[in-house]
Structure formats: structure tokens, C-alpha cells
Design an enzyme around this catalytic site. Structure first.
Site, PDB file in Angstrom:
ATOM      1  CB  CYS A   1      -0.898   0.010   1.220  1.00 55.39           C
ATOM      2  SG  CYS A   1      -1.885   1.485   1.188  1.00 55.39           S
ATOM      3  N   GLY A   2       0.841   1.956  -1.106  1.00 57.88           N
ATOM      4  CA  GLY A   2       1.661   3.164  -1.235  1.00 57.88           C
ATOM      5  C   GLY A   2       1.145   4.316  -0.398  1.00 57.88           C
ATOM      6  CG  HIS A   3      -3.112   5.221   1.010  1.00 56.28           C
ATOM      7  ND1 HIS A   3      -3.649   3.969   0.775  1.00 56.28           N
ATOM      8  CD2 HIS A   3      -3.580   5.599   2.229  1.00 56.28           C
ATOM      9  CE1 HIS A   3      -4.410   3.628   1.810  1.00 56.28           C
ATOM     10  NE2 HIS A   3      -4.389   4.593   2.696  1.00 56.28           N
TER      11      HIS A   3
ATOM     12  CG  ASP B   1      -6.623   4.397  -3.247  1.00 55.27           C
ATOM     13  OD1 ASP B   1      -6.737   5.287  -2.379  1.00 55.27           O
ATOM     14  OD2 ASP B   1      -5.540   3.848  -3.524  1.00 55.27           O
TER      15      ASP B   1
ATOM     16  N   GLY C   1      -0.544   4.224  -4.573  1.00 53.23           N
ATOM     17  CA  GLY C   1       0.912   4.109  -4.730  1.00 53.23           C
ATOM     18  C   GLY C   1       1.356   2.812  -5.377  1.00 53.23           C
ATOM     19  CB  SER C   2       0.575  -0.755  -4.762  1.00 53.67           C
ATOM     20  OG  SER C   2      -0.810  -0.549  -4.543  1.00 53.67           O
TER      21      SER C   2
END
Ligand SMILES: O=C(O)[C@H]1NCC[C@@H]1O
Length: 403
Positions: free
Chosen positions: A102-104, A298, A303-304
């Protein structure tokens, strides 16, 4: 306050969280009260799912959360499968599962882990190296998909994060499994906006989780991500995901060469490449709408998913190394254009040391902010009991889905 003191001494251990948002997407960071887990991070993920799933539901679903809530459970004890060293680990949780990347949340965690000086929460905090020239701290975050290098801007003395500058992370190796693949849709998986077509074309790529990347126009939404019917797009992406998942010949699209735990289709991202405003020195911009897990939406540019999109753009020859590109979500597009994510391909790498599986490393940057903190309790006579519910489930069971 008396009431708060008495609530925190209830028989079920209270759980403490710090809450943040990244471009509007929440991260509920569990910092205390979660039961202990053991083994590698992927083993801890399996244990959490098998033995403590009621806690995920309690914290993320109603009445304490909502359908689109997202969570991160800090894991102080973490052991890397393929060597290296991490400062801390994390498990990611969604409305129905344990995500692998998870990027965020990574961007939010970067700030929180620099800001906390509580060694029970983050034992390695005091050994992080502060770079006084760039005023940043580098931390190594162990996510289920692997090791992320997170660069966090700080105050002059490195004691606090600097909310005015973006956090960035360097990804795990990301790769593309198909470009312009034609996916056939059987009768039950088609949706009205497709008109009479029986297949659609999409890309598939891995950015710590597997994504199907499809243009809004290809899904039948001719105006792209402007002026579209949200429920119709939700249904179209749900059916596309079901179509891919139900075809055994397509399983290779989301097979990770190193681990079956990473091998599942996480999300469909609807992309509009004509929409968006480039920020900074970005060479261009685009907008995406990401449906993941059980059609959770989202609010951030994902991010991913940005890593997966960078890998696909690079594989197609649309993007060169180190060329920055802006990725908007609908929230950044309509609310605050400067909060979009900026991503770039840093260079080539391999998924494993064998070099058999070519990949790229990406860098993604964005900004996150605190929204508050909670101590969640559960009273034993509470008729809703442990776990949580989703209001929509009751509606779904009352009204049969139209086909
Ligand atoms: O930014 C991300 O990568 C995540 N946001 C929610 C869905 C993805 O896990």
C-alpha cells in the site's frame, strides 16, 4: 475524563490507532493493543487472517469504520525472507483482506514513524539516520511484498516530519505480465456500457500487488473519468475482475515468481490518460480510479498501482528512466491538484537474485496528513458483538443483484 478512564479498562483490550489521510485516502495505524504474532511477515499475515480477523472488522467496518476504510498494523518483530534489514514491519488491511502493498499508507507511515518517539511503538526510532543536508530520514519498512525504502522530509533537527514536503518510497521490483491483452467476457460478466463487444483490452502489472489497468473508454465510458456514472463503473470493474479471476488460463497474469501469498488480482484501475495536470517537472499527467479488495475505492492515486502503471508504461516504451509523471486520483483532480502522486522508474532490477524475471524499481512520492487518534473499546453486552458490519451487505441481501 471519568468515562474515558472507565472505557479503557473494559475486559476487551482497547486498541489505539493514529489516523491519517493521503490525498483523502484514510490509514488507521494500529499502534497498540493488537495481539502478538510470530514468524515471517507473510506468516504473521496468515496468522492475523486466521485468528484475529474480528479485529480487522472491528476497526475497519461499521460502526467504528466504513466500507472504504484502510488500516495498517505495525509489526515491531519482523524478519526479512530474502536477507537485508528492516526498521519495522507492517500489515495492511482492507474491507475484506490483508493487502500485500500500500503506497498511500507507506507515505502516511513514513511521517508517523519519524514523529513517534515512543520506543514501544517503534523500537528502532532512535537509530534512524538523519541526513542534515537534505533534511530527510531514510527508513526501511517491511511490507508483505518486501522491503520499501521510505524517505521522509524532516524539521531542521530531524525530530519531526515536515508536512510541507512529500514523502517518497522506493518500491520492490515491479513488472508487467501482459500489455494490451484481450480479455474475453462471458455473458454473465458483461455490462451494459460495453454495447455489443464481447472482449476488452487491458494491461496487467505488479506493483507489490497485481493490477488490471484498463482505460475508461475501453470499459465503455466514452467520456473517460469525467461525467461518468459511478455505480455503472463500479459494476463494470467488479465484473471484469470476476471474468479474469474465473478464467484459469489467465492465472499467469497474477502469479508472483517468488510467492503464492502474493499471487492474486488485487484491483482494477480505470485510467484516463487525457485527464490531469502535471505537477513539478513531470513530463505528463493522468488520472485513475482504483477499485480494490471488495470494490473498495481508493481516494488516493494508489501508490502500488502507480508502481504497476510505471512498470507497464516503461515496458511499452512510453516512459524513460527517471522521467517523472503525475498520477491523479479523482480527489486530487478535483480538490487539490498538488496532492497527486509523482512517480518515476528508477531503473531495471530483477525480481529475484536469479535474474530470470526482469523488473523495474520505482519511486513514488506524495503527501499525508494526520486526522486524529482513537482508543477503540468493545463492551461485552454490545448486541453487535465483535467484528463489524457493512450496511450495503443488508441492502444486497434484500435486493437481488440485476444481471
Ligand atoms: O496506495 C496504495 O497502494 C493503496 N491505496 C489503497 C489501495 C492500495 O493498497
Amino acid at each position: 475524563m471519568d468515562v474515558i478512564r472507565s472505557l479503557s479498562s473494559r475486559e476487551v483490550t482497547p486498541i489505539t490507532t493514529v489516523d491519517m489521510h493521503t490525498c483523502g485516502e484514510p490509514t488507521r495505524i494500529v499502534i497498540a493493543g493488537y495481539p502478538s504474532l510470530s514468524g515471517t511477515l507473510l506468516e504473521q499475515r496468515t496468522q492475523a487472517r486466521a485468528h484475529h480477523d474480528h479485529i480487522r472488522k472491528r476497526l475497519l467496518l461499521e460502526p467504528r469504520g466504513h466500507f472504504d476504510m484502510y488500516g495498517a498494523i505495525l509489526r515491531q518483530e519482523t524478519e526479512l525472507t530474502y536477507g537485508g534489514f528492516a526498521d519495522i514491519g507492517v500489515l495492511f488491511v482492507t474491507n475484506n483482506e490483508y493487502s500485500t502493498m500500500c503506497g498511500h499508507a507507506t507515505i502516511a507511515l513514513g511521517r508517523f514513524l519519524v514523529d513517534t518517539h515512543d520506543l514501544d511503538v517503534f523500537p528502532a526510532r532512535e537509530s534512524l539516520q538523519f541526513d542534515s543536508t537534505s533534511r530527510t530520514i531514510l527508513l526501511r519498512l517491511h511490507a508483505p511484498c518486501g522491503l520499501l525504502e521510505v524517505t521522509v522530509p524532516t524539521s531542521q533537527d530531524g525530530q519531526r516530519s515536515d508536512a510541507s514536503r512529500p514523502v517518497s518510497f522506493k518500491s520492490i521490483p515491479c513488472f508487467t505480465t501482459a500489455l494490451d491483452l484481450r480479455v474475453n467476457l462471458n455473458l454473465e460478466n458483461r455490462w451494459p456500457e460495453l454495447a455489443s463487444r464481447i472482449s476488452i483490452v487491458a494491461d496487467f502489472a505488479y506493483g507489490g500487488a497485481f493490477f488490471c489497468l484498463v482505460s475508461a473508454a475501453e470499459l465503455g465510458f466514452s467520456q473517460g473519468l469525467t461525467n461518468f456514472n459511478f455505480e455503472a463503473m463500479n459494476e463494470a470493474t467488479r465484473r471484469l475482475k470476476a471474468a479474469v479471476n474465473s478464467d484459469p488460463d489467465l492465472a499467469y497474469l497474477f502469479q508472483h515468481p517468488e510467492s503464492n501469498d502474493l499471487s492474486f488480482l488485487y484491483s482494477v484501475i480505470v485510467v484516463d490518460k487525457r485527464l490531469g495536470l502535471a505537477i513539478g517537472n513531470s513530463k505528463g499527467a493522468e488520472t485513475g480510479l482504483c477499485f480494490f479488495s471488495d470494490q473498495e475505492v481508493d481516494r488516493s492515486p494508489t501508490g502500488s498501482g502507480v508502481s504497476a502503471r510505471l512498470a507497464a508504461a516503461y515496458a511499452r516504451g512510453d516512459l524513460r528512466e527517471n522521467e517523472p509523471w503525475t498520477y491523479h486520483s479523482l480527489v486530487s483532480l478535483h480538490n487539490d491538484k498538488s496532492s497527486a502522486f509523482v512517480g518515476r522508474v528508477l531503473g531495471r532490477d530483477n525480481v529475484s537474485d536469479s535474474g530470470r524475471f526482469p523488473a523495474v524499481r520505482t519511486q513514488v512520492e506524495g503527501r499525508a496528513f494526520y486526522t486524529g487518534y482513537h482508543t477503540f473499546v468493545l463492551e461485552s453486552p454490545d448486541p453487535l458483538g465483535d467484528g463489524g458490519f457493512i450496511m450495503k451487505d443488508f441492502a444486497d441481501s434484500a435486493v437481488p443483484k440485476s444481471s
